[in-house]
Write an enzyme that holds these catalytic residues in place. Structure first.
Site, PDB file in Angstrom:
ATOM      1  N   ASN A 118      -6.336 -33.685 -33.929  1.00  0.00           N
ATOM      2  CA  ASN A 118      -7.189 -34.719 -32.531  1.00  0.00           C
ATOM      3  C   ASN A 118      -6.202 -33.905 -31.098  1.00  0.00           C
ATOM      4  OD1 ASN A 118      -4.799 -35.958 -32.230  1.00  0.00           O
ATOM      5  ND2 ASN A 118      -6.695 -37.707 -32.677  1.00  0.00           N
ATOM      6  N   ARG A 259       0.066 -43.478 -25.091  1.00  0.00           N
ATOM      7  CA  ARG A 259      -0.320 -45.088 -25.242  1.00  0.00           C
ATOM      8  C   ARG A 259       0.092 -46.488 -24.430  1.00  0.00           C
ATOM      9  NH1 ARG A 259      -1.594 -43.386 -29.447  1.00  0.00           N
ATOM     10  NH2 ARG A 259      -1.971 -43.269 -31.682  1.00  0.00           N
ATOM     11  N   GLN A 288      -5.349 -53.219 -27.640  1.00  0.00           N
ATOM     12  CA  GLN A 288      -6.722 -52.386 -28.268  1.00  0.00           C
ATOM     13  C   GLN A 288      -7.842 -52.600 -28.703  1.00  0.00           C
ATOM     14  OE1 GLN A 288      -5.561 -48.359 -27.418  1.00  0.00           O
ATOM     15  NE2 GLN A 288      -6.391 -48.675 -28.516  1.00  0.00           N
ATOM     16  N   HIS A 312     -10.542 -46.222 -25.717  1.00  0.00           N
ATOM     17  CA  HIS A 312      -9.544 -45.278 -26.398  1.00  0.00           C
ATOM     18  C   HIS A 312     -10.654 -44.417 -27.184  1.00  0.00           C
ATOM     19  CE1 HIS A 312      -5.729 -44.930 -28.959  1.00  0.00           C
ATOM     20  NE2 HIS A 312      -6.559 -43.477 -28.934  1.00  0.00           N
TER      21      HIS A 312
HETATM   22  P1  NAD Z   1       4.781 -34.387 -31.101  1.00  0.00           P
HETATM   23  O1  NAD Z   1       5.306 -35.160 -32.322  1.00  0.00           O
HETATM   24  O2  NAD Z   1       4.313 -33.196 -31.339  1.00  0.00           O
HETATM   25  O3  NAD Z   1       4.992 -34.710 -29.966  1.00  0.00           O
HETATM   26  C1  NAD Z   1       5.373 -35.117 -29.067  1.00  0.00           C
HETATM   27  C2  NAD Z   1       7.338 -35.200 -28.448  1.00  0.00           C
HETATM   28  O4  NAD Z   1       7.781 -36.412 -27.482  1.00  0.00           O
HETATM   29  C3  NAD Z   1       8.176 -34.672 -28.887  1.00  0.00           C
HETATM   30  O5  NAD Z   1       8.740 -33.204 -29.064  1.00  0.00           O
HETATM   31  C4  NAD Z   1       9.491 -35.653 -29.069  1.00  0.00           C
HETATM   32  O6  NAD Z   1      10.538 -35.094 -29.295  1.00  0.00           O
HETATM   33  C5  NAD Z   1       8.570 -36.187 -27.666  1.00  0.00           C
HETATM   34  N1  NAD Z   1       9.535 -37.429 -27.696  1.00  0.00           N
HETATM   35  C6  NAD Z   1       9.316 -38.313 -28.048  1.00  0.00           C
HETATM   36  N2  NAD Z   1      10.142 -39.427 -26.824  1.00  0.00           N
HETATM   37  C7  NAD Z   1      10.862 -38.580 -26.512  1.00  0.00           C
HETATM   38  C8  NAD Z   1      10.725 -39.386 -24.662  1.00  0.00           C
HETATM   39  N3  NAD Z   1      11.952 -40.530 -24.148  1.00  0.00           N
HETATM   40  N4  NAD Z   1      11.164 -38.228 -23.999  1.00  0.00           N
HETATM   41  C9  NAD Z   1      10.733 -37.204 -23.641  1.00  0.00           C
HETATM   42  N5  NAD Z   1      10.129 -36.834 -25.263  1.00  0.00           N
HETATM   43  C10 NAD Z   1      10.210 -37.365 -25.699  1.00  0.00           C
HETATM   44  O7  NAD Z   1       2.813 -35.193 -30.912  1.00  0.00           O
HETATM   45  P2  NAD Z   1       1.845 -35.287 -30.193  1.00  0.00           P
HETATM   46  O8  NAD Z   1       0.901 -34.446 -31.394  1.00  0.00           O
HETATM   47  O9  NAD Z   1       1.870 -33.912 -29.097  1.00  0.00           O
HETATM   48  O10 NAD Z   1       1.435 -36.347 -30.093  1.00  0.00           O
HETATM   49  C11 NAD Z   1       1.862 -37.499 -29.096  1.00  0.00           C
HETATM   50  C12 NAD Z   1       1.645 -38.866 -28.865  1.00  0.00           C
HETATM   51  O11 NAD Z   1       0.300 -38.594 -28.082  1.00  0.00           O
HETATM   52  C13 NAD Z   1       1.120 -39.434 -30.489  1.00  0.00           C
HETATM   53  O12 NAD Z   1       2.312 -40.360 -30.862  1.00  0.00           O
HETATM   54  C14 NAD Z   1       0.378 -40.639 -29.275  1.00  0.00           C
HETATM   55  O13 NAD Z   1       1.185 -41.872 -29.650  1.00  0.00           O
HETATM   56  C15 NAD Z   1      -0.381 -39.964 -28.838  1.00  0.00           C
HETATM   57  N6  NAD Z   1      -1.272 -39.531 -28.874  1.00  0.00           N
HETATM   58  C16 NAD Z   1      -2.617 -40.115 -28.028  1.00  0.00           C
HETATM   59  C17 NAD Z   1      -3.834 -40.131 -28.979  1.00  0.00           C
HETATM   60  C18 NAD Z   1      -5.744 -40.331 -27.948  1.00  0.00           C
HETATM   61  O14 NAD Z   1      -6.421 -40.678 -28.444  1.00  0.00           O
HETATM   62  N7  NAD Z   1      -5.244 -41.244 -26.677  1.00  0.00           N
HETATM   63  C19 NAD Z   1      -4.186 -38.796 -29.848  1.00  0.00           C
HETATM   64  C20 NAD Z   1      -3.155 -38.578 -30.943  1.00  0.00           C
HETATM   65  C21 NAD Z   1      -2.524 -38.621 -30.161  1.00  0.00           C
END
Ligand code: NAD
Length: 373
Positions: A118, A259, A288, A312
């Site tokens: 997503n 989050r 949530q 959400h």
């Molecule tokens: P991803 O794993 O591709 O990318 C996450 C990035 O965050 C990584 O590159 C990681 O190194 C970086 N990261 C981790 N800790 C960090 C920090 N302290 N400072 C800076 N960068 C940091 O994940 P993604 O697919 O891009 O998704 C990211 C997040 O988005 C998910 O973990 C989830 O919590 C959230 N998400 C939300 C929804 C929604 O419906 N709102 C849907 C999908 C994902």
């Protein structure tokens, strides 16, 4: 026979009328018939809170848990301890912070999510949220619903995105896609802060217009808009507190679709009221469903606007649901057949982190082994 427990959200009438709402208890990710035919047991519930909930009752002997971040069944260390047969946790979506990953590691439980399923849906929502804050859209729309018309009251806090600096905290699949989508807006700078490199195949050579910043505070001081796109883990929980928000430019906009618990609920509200933030938008909440009295429901900037909060749903568009339902089925199918999982989907396996995204750790991610029964 394998017992599968799925904690999904209630769809009600909408789910009856729209079978593509696959993330609901009514449509159960489209896996009920298949699992039944294969001779497995599937328990589907949205009842997830408290010791008498269906979630806590069935986790005691389920072998596979399927949860969705949109209605998270919080799998705490205590519940993991209580679970006798649990081997695999599948996140139907992206983001597995609702599971105590360290506790899962201690019991050799595999956690897998449907990576990428997503990310476009969320990136589009981020761009929309940035625009609606910068352009002061919500109060303008509310005027229309209230049969009102006051251009000056809206225009006094409406800006163009062109010429502004935007930065993402986390530049993985979503953060990167947000920056890509912002290219067309002629922003002053597109910045990113992350401890890992850009996603595979997206080298900085191809994206010289995205600038990496080594220190979070340095990026925050430059940004008119900050978008949070990193997972929730021990280093990001409460990261946006009073102190970090004070490092942002005064009057900046903050968008959080990652989050809710990455932002301190009271710090955000205070910053809006003081003018430190001009707006806060997103779809994720620290609990949530969000309680009726959650401060973000009625948090406003000094002009009574700047609230772009929604339930959400950014990552659960109908397009996304088709992808994460298929992906969840694939993960379960591989497990049941004793086949290797797609490495990109693995968060923890064999007692260790397989993903680098859930915090910087000394140990290198392990190679993967099959997550069979
Ligand atoms: P991803 O794993 O591709 O990318 C996450 C990035 O965050 C990584 O590159 C990681 O190194 C970086 N990261 C981790 N800790 C960090 C920090 N302290 N400072 C800076 N960068 C940091 O994940 P993604 O697919 O891009 O998704 C990211 C997040 O988005 C998910 O973990 C989830 O919590 C959230 N998400 C939300 C929804 C929604 O419906 N709102 C849907 C999908 C994902």
């Amino acid at each position: 026979m394998v017992k599968v427990l799925a904690v999904l959200y209630k769809g009600g009438q909408a789910a009856k009328e729209e079978p593509r709402l696959l993330g609901t208890i009514e449509n159960s990710l489209g896996i009920s018939e298949w699992l039944k035919k294969e001779g497995h047991e599937l328990i589907v519930t949205d009842d997830k809170e408290g010791p008498d909930s269906q979630f806590q009752k069935h986790i005691a002997d389920a072998e596979i848990l399927v949860t969705t971040p949109f209605h998270p069944g919080y799998l705490t260390a205590d519940l993991i301890e209580k679970s006798k047969n649990l081997k695999l946790c599948v996140t139907a979506g992206v983001g597995s912070d609702h599971i105590d990953l360290d506790a899962a590691n201690k019991k050799n439980i595999t956690v897998a999510e449907v990576s990428g399923s997503n990310v476009v849906s969320v990136a589009e929502h981020v761009v929309m949220s940035i625009l609606l804050l910068v352009r002061n859209f919500v109060p303008a729309h509310e005027q229309i619903l209230a049969d009102d018309w006051n251009v000056a009251q809206i225009a006094r806090n409406a800006f163009d995105l062109e010429g502004k600096t935007v930065g993402t905290v986390g530049c993985g699949r979503i953060g990167y896609r947000v920056l890509e989508r912002l290219r067309g807006f002629n922003c002053k700078e597109l910045l990113w802060f992350d401890y890992t490199d850009l996603p595979e195949g997206k080298s900085n050579k191809r994206t010289p217009d995205f600038k990496r910043v080594d220190k979070l505070e340095d990026m925050l001081a430059k940004c008119d808009v900050v978008t949070i796109n990193c997972p929730l883990h021990e280093k990001t929980r409460g990261l946006f507190n009073d102190e970090i928000i004070s490092k942002m430019k005064k009057g900046a906009w903050l968008v959080n679709t990652a989050r809710g618990a990455i932002c301190d609920r009271n710090a955000v509200k205070k910053a809006l009221e003081s003018g430190q933030l001009n707006g806060y938008a997103g779809d994720v909440w620290d609990v949530q469903p969000a309680p009726k009295d959650h401060p973000w429901r009625h948090a406003f900037n000094t002009l009574g606007g700047g609230n772009g909060m929604v339930p959400h749903y950014s990552g659960t568009t109908l397009d996304a649901q088709a992808r994460y339902a298929n992906g969840a089925k694939d993960i379960i199918q591989r497990y049941l057949a004793g086949k290797e999982q797609n490495p990109a989907n693995l968060i923890v396996i064999d007692g260790d982190y397989a993903s680098k995204a859930y915090g910087q750790r000394e140990k290198k991610p392990t190679g993967q082994k099959p997550a069979g029964p």
